[in-house]
Design a protein around this motif. Structure first.
Motif, PDB file in Angstrom:
ATOM      1  N   GLU A  72       0.778  -1.236   0.000  1.00  0.00           N
ATOM      2  CA  GLU A  72       0.000   0.000   0.000  1.00  0.00           C
ATOM      3  C   GLU A  72       0.808   1.283   0.000  1.00  0.00           C
ATOM      4  O   GLU A  72       0.244   2.361   0.037  1.00  0.00           O
ATOM      5  CB  GLU A  72      -0.954   0.009   1.193  1.00  0.00           C
ATOM      6  N   TYR A  73       2.126   1.215   0.014  1.00  0.00           N
ATOM      7  CA  TYR A  73       2.904   2.445  -0.035  1.00  0.00           C
ATOM      8  C   TYR A  73       4.226   2.208  -0.743  1.00  0.00           C
ATOM      9  O   TYR A  73       4.681   1.084  -0.905  1.00  0.00           O
ATOM     10  CB  TYR A  73       3.129   3.028   1.359  1.00  0.00           C
ATOM     11  N   ASP A  74       4.843   3.284  -1.144  1.00  0.00           N
ATOM     12  CA  ASP A  74       6.110   3.247  -1.849  1.00  0.00           C
ATOM     13  C   ASP A  74       7.244   3.277  -0.820  1.00  0.00           C
ATOM     14  O   ASP A  74       7.414   4.283  -0.122  1.00  0.00           O
ATOM     15  CB  ASP A  74       6.192   4.461  -2.780  1.00  0.00           C
ATOM     16  N   PRO A  75       8.021   2.207  -0.680  1.00  0.00           N
ATOM     17  CA  PRO A  75       9.110   2.183   0.299  1.00  0.00           C
ATOM     18  C   PRO A  75      10.131   3.307   0.105  1.00  0.00           C
ATOM     19  O   PRO A  75      10.834   3.669   1.039  1.00  0.00           O
ATOM     20  CB  PRO A  75       9.764   0.813   0.092  1.00  0.00           C
ATOM     21  N   ASN A  76      10.199   3.859  -1.094  1.00  0.00           N
ATOM     22  CA  ASN A  76      11.116   4.982  -1.326  1.00  0.00           C
ATOM     23  C   ASN A  76      10.729   6.211  -0.517  1.00  0.00           C
ATOM     24  O   ASN A  76      11.549   7.105  -0.299  1.00  0.00           O
ATOM     25  CB  ASN A  76      11.176   5.324  -2.815  1.00  0.00           C
ATOM     26  N   LEU A  77       9.479   6.265  -0.070  1.00  0.00           N
ATOM     27  CA  LEU A  77       9.030   7.399   0.739  1.00  0.00           C
ATOM     28  C   LEU A  77       9.550   7.313   2.174  1.00  0.00           C
ATOM     29  O   LEU A  77       9.478   8.288   2.919  1.00  0.00           O
ATOM     30  CB  LEU A  77       7.500   7.479   0.743  1.00  0.00           C
ATOM     31  N   LEU A  78      10.084   6.158   2.561  1.00  0.00           N
ATOM     32  CA  LEU A  78      10.606   6.005   3.925  1.00  0.00           C
ATOM     33  C   LEU A  78      11.707   7.008   4.222  1.00  0.00           C
ATOM     34  O   LEU A  78      11.746   7.585   5.306  1.00  0.00           O
ATOM     35  CB  LEU A  78      11.116   4.581   4.152  1.00  0.00           C
ATOM     36  N   SER A  79      12.615   7.225   3.287  1.00  0.00           N
ATOM     37  CA  SER A  79      13.714   8.161   3.540  1.00  0.00           C
ATOM     38  C   SER A  79      13.197   9.577   3.727  1.00  0.00           C
ATOM     39  O   SER A  79      13.706  10.322   4.572  1.00  0.00           O
ATOM     40  CB  SER A  79      14.762   8.104   2.427  1.00  0.00           C
ATOM     41  N   LYS A  80      12.169   9.946   2.990  1.00  0.00           N
ATOM     42  CA  LYS A  80      11.571  11.282   3.170  1.00  0.00           C
ATOM     43  C   LYS A  80      10.930  11.405   4.553  1.00  0.00           C
ATOM     44  O   LYS A  80      11.019  12.439   5.197  1.00  0.00           O
ATOM     45  CB  LYS A  80      10.541  11.564   2.084  1.00  0.00           C
ATOM     46  N   GLU A  81      10.280  10.317   4.992  1.00  0.00           N
ATOM     47  CA  GLU A  81       9.640  10.325   6.310  1.00  0.00           C
ATOM     48  C   GLU A  81      10.693  10.412   7.416  1.00  0.00           C
ATOM     49  O   GLU A  81      10.507  11.112   8.409  1.00  0.00           O
ATOM     50  CB  GLU A  81       8.793   9.056   6.486  1.00  0.00           C
ATOM     51  N   LYS A  82      11.817   9.731   7.212  1.00  0.00           N
ATOM     52  CA  LYS A  82      12.896   9.778   8.204  1.00  0.00           C
ATOM     53  C   LYS A  82      13.473  11.179   8.339  1.00  0.00           C
ATOM     54  O   LYS A  82      13.931  11.564   9.415  1.00  0.00           O
ATOM     55  CB  LYS A  82      14.008   8.791   7.817  1.00  0.00           C
ATOM     56  N   GLU A  83      13.460  11.943   7.257  1.00  0.00           N
ATOM     57  CA  GLU A  83      13.956  13.315   7.290  1.00  0.00           C
ATOM     58  C   GLU A  83      12.954  14.266   7.948  1.00  0.00           C
ATOM     59  O   GLU A  83      13.338  15.284   8.518  1.00  0.00           O
ATOM     60  CB  GLU A  83      14.254  13.801   5.876  1.00  0.00           C
ATOM     61  N   LYS A  84      11.689  13.920   7.860  1.00  0.00           N
ATOM     62  CA  LYS A  84      10.632  14.792   8.369  1.00  0.00           C
ATOM     63  C   LYS A  84      10.555  14.796   9.894  1.00  0.00           C
ATOM     64  O   LYS A  84      10.207  15.805  10.499  1.00  0.00           O
ATOM     65  CB  LYS A  84       9.285  14.341   7.781  1.00  0.00           C
ATOM     66  N   TYR A  85      10.862  13.648  10.527  1.00  0.00           N
ATOM     67  CA  TYR A  85      10.755  13.505  11.977  1.00  0.00           C
ATOM     68  C   TYR A  85      12.094  13.090  12.571  1.00  0.00           C
ATOM     69  O   TYR A  85      12.889  12.414  11.923  1.00  0.00           O
ATOM     70  CB  TYR A  85       9.706  12.437  12.336  1.00  0.00           C
ATOM     71  N   ASN A  86      12.317  13.462  13.821  1.00  0.00           N
ATOM     72  CA  ASN A  86      13.516  13.074  14.547  1.00  0.00           C
ATOM     73  C   ASN A  86      13.208  11.760  15.287  1.00  0.00           C
ATOM     74  O   ASN A  86      12.746  11.768  16.423  1.00  0.00           O
ATOM     75  CB  ASN A  86      13.926  14.174  15.522  1.00  0.00           C
ATOM     76  N   PHE A  87      13.463  10.640  14.626  1.00  0.00           N
ATOM     77  CA  PHE A  87      13.118   9.344  15.207  1.00  0.00           C
ATOM     78  C   PHE A  87      13.991   8.982  16.404  1.00  0.00           C
ATOM     79  O   PHE A  87      13.545   8.259  17.290  1.00  0.00           O
ATOM     80  CB  PHE A  87      13.138   8.248  14.128  1.00  0.00           C
TER      81      PHE A  87
END
Length: 90
Positions: free
Chosen positions: A18-33
């Motif tokens: 249901e989602y594009d795994p390539n978006l994971l890196s963008k999500e990692k940049e958006k939040y301080n995990f």
């Protein structure tokens, strides 16, 4: 720790298709995990309101770091950290 999924149904259960795994890196940049994990370790709880698509990415990242989550709504809502060290009250 790693998980091996052997069926399409298991992959569907984790929203694999249901989602594009390539978006994971963008999500990692958006939040301080790292900070989020510090909060989880300190407070033994964490929740955040997200859209359904972002919730899947966020949950995936936390899962990769060893933290399980759950959601309280099927179409977006709040993503909650699941503390597996607590025993359910009977």
């Amino acid at each position: 720790m790693f998980f091996e999924f052997k069926s399409k149904k298991a992959l569907e259960n984790i929203s694999f298709f249901e989602y594009d795994p390539n978006l994971l890196s963008k999500e990692k940049e958006k939040y301080n995990f790292d900070k989020i994990i510090t909060i989880i370790k300190r407070d033994k709880k964490f929740s955040i309101k997200l859209s359904d698509s972002e919730m899947k990415l966020f949950a995936h990242i936390l899962f990769d770091k060893g933290y399980m989550t759950g959601e309280n709504d099927c179409f977006g809502g709040t993503l909650d950290y699941v503390d597996q060290t607590k025993k359910e009250m009977q």
